[in-house]
Design an enzyme around this catalytic site. Structure first.
Site, PDB file in Angstrom:
ATOM      1  CB  THR A 133     -26.259 -57.875  43.801  1.00 15.67           C
ATOM      2  OG1 THR A 133     -25.013 -57.881  43.273  1.00 15.67           O
ATOM      3  CG2 THR A 133     -27.195 -58.924  42.807  1.00 15.67           C
ATOM      4  CE1 TYR A 219     -17.065 -54.912  45.827  1.00 13.87           C
ATOM      5  CE2 TYR A 219     -19.122 -53.959  46.903  1.00 13.87           C
ATOM      6  CZ  TYR A 219     -18.387 -54.318  45.839  1.00 13.87           C
ATOM      7  OH  TYR A 219     -19.111 -54.435  44.335  1.00 13.87           O
ATOM      8  CE  LYS A 247     -18.092 -58.330  45.309  1.00 17.89           C
ATOM      9  NZ  LYS A 247     -19.219 -57.485  45.597  1.00 17.89           N
TER      10      LYS A 247
END
Length: 390
Positions: A133, A219, A247
């Protein structure tokens, strides 16, 4: 020959400098210092401006520079903001923070600082810096580490700073993680090697190479990497005391598998995070939507089941992910006047109909629930700046 500029030395400093230089000579090769030329300012009565070691001297570098297997983070247990793994495991709302840009493509640190302050004011507990992001994939490593260090220096005492120092190259991941912890980040985020995929044993070796450095979140996002990190790999690397958690973007069934085994998990999907938190046992969420509505996302993670709030947010979340993240988020923050309408290519803004749709979403949810204090704008296509070289 080793020359030392001693222009700034006072006469009584000569013996001190002589002693320091002698300390760096090998035993048996002690030498005297002889004048090269006189000081231009004071004449022959002053100590020499340049000093020269005799040819029979052997200079060696300072001892610390030749210690084998030297890793800075492993010696920095007294570094600022040192954080325990348990501190990271307790985080519920982690914002994958957006990186704003100036018209020439450089970081807009003023806008960035304002955005982080809005996260703090509205209850976010941590930010991930330079993640997907935050467009870490469009940053040089120098930019990346600088932004982590800047965030730590400005906000590290108030909010946890998790640096995305992962890479598909283990060498790069190790080096970036060393640097990240050296500048004070609280934890590292590590993805599995993408594109040039490796074996399951290779995944374990990759994560084992970075886990010793400090608290780490693994992740898993197969839609981006092209490879799932299966539970067998997570259970293996979970033997490390530095694994803070995972995550997870595969879904809530996978999250349930981990939480049943006592492994900390954050949902990586805003559209699934409510049920992940209150049904599947996730600790919280790593959120994109919290860039826009941090206070509402905090309510969703802290105040128990709230299907009404979750349903209210769902149209916004679906809008955010109609195109690959962070395209919609970047467009929305520009429309809210929180960041400039500047995009680093290959990202481009959403088309006009989608921007008009966002204005309606803001009206439905309430402008007061979004970051910033300006009226939401549609913006013309000509308002956006696309930067290919920066």
């Amino acid at each position: 020959m080793h020359l030392i500029n001693s222009q700034q030395l006072q006469p009584n400093h000569f013996s001190v400098m002589h002693s320091i230089l002698e300390d760096h000579l090998q035993p048996g090769h002690r030498s005297t210092l002889v004048p090269k030329k006189s000081c231009r300012r004071c004449g022959p009565s002053c100590q020499p401006r340049f000093l020269q070691l005799r040819r029979n001297a052997r200079w060696t570098p300072p001892r610390a520079a030749v210690i084998p297997s030297f890793h800075l983070p492993m010696r920095s247990f007294e570094a600022k903001n040192r954080t325990s793994v348990d501190d990271i495991k307790s985080l519920r709302l982690i914002t994958a923070i957006k990186t704003p840009y100036l018209p020439d493509g450089r970081f807009d640190l003023e806008a960035y600082d304002n955005l982080v302050n809005m996260q703090i004011d509205n209850g976010a507990e941590a930010v991930i810096v330079g993640g997907t992001t935050g467009e870490g994939q469009l940053m040089s490593w120098d930019e990346h580490i600088m932004l982590i260090g800047h965030t730590v220096n400005c906000f590290g005492g108030t909010i946890k700073v998790i640096g995305n120092t992962g890479s598909n190259s283990t060498r790069e991941a190790i080096h970036a993680t060393e640097q990240g912890f050296a500048v004070g980040m609280h934890a590292a985020l590590h993805i599995n090697p993408y594109y040039g995929k490796t074996s399951l044993a290779g995944l374990v070796s990759h994560f084992d190479s970075v886990l010793p450095m400090g608290p780490t979140i693994v992740y898993n996002v197969p839609s981006r990497t092209g490879q799932d990190i299966p539970p067998t790999v997570i259970h293996t690397v979970a033997r490390s005391p530095n694994l803070a958690g995972v995550k997870e973007c595969v879904g809530n069934d996978r999250i349930q598998q981990y939480t049943d085994k006592g492994i900390t998990v954050w949902s990586g999907n805003d559209d699934q995070c409510h049920d992940a938190r209150w049904v599947s046992g996730a600790t919280g969420v790593v959120s994109v939507a919290s860039n826009l509505v941090p206070r509402l996302m905090r309510q969703l993670m802290f105040e128990g089941k709230n299907h009404s709030l979750n349903s209210m947010l769902m149209p916004l979340i679906e809008w955010l992910f109609k195109e690959p993240n962070p395209i919609a988020l970047n467009t929305a923050l520009a429309q809210l006047g929180v960041s400039r309408p500047v995009f680093r290519l290959p990202y481009v803004p959403l088309p006009l109909p989608k921007r008009m749709e966002f204005v309606k979403l803001v009206e439905q949810i309430g402008r007061e629930n979004f970051v910033g204090d300006k009226d939401v704008m549609i913006l013309d296509d000509s308002d956006f700046i696309l930067v290919g070289r920066y």
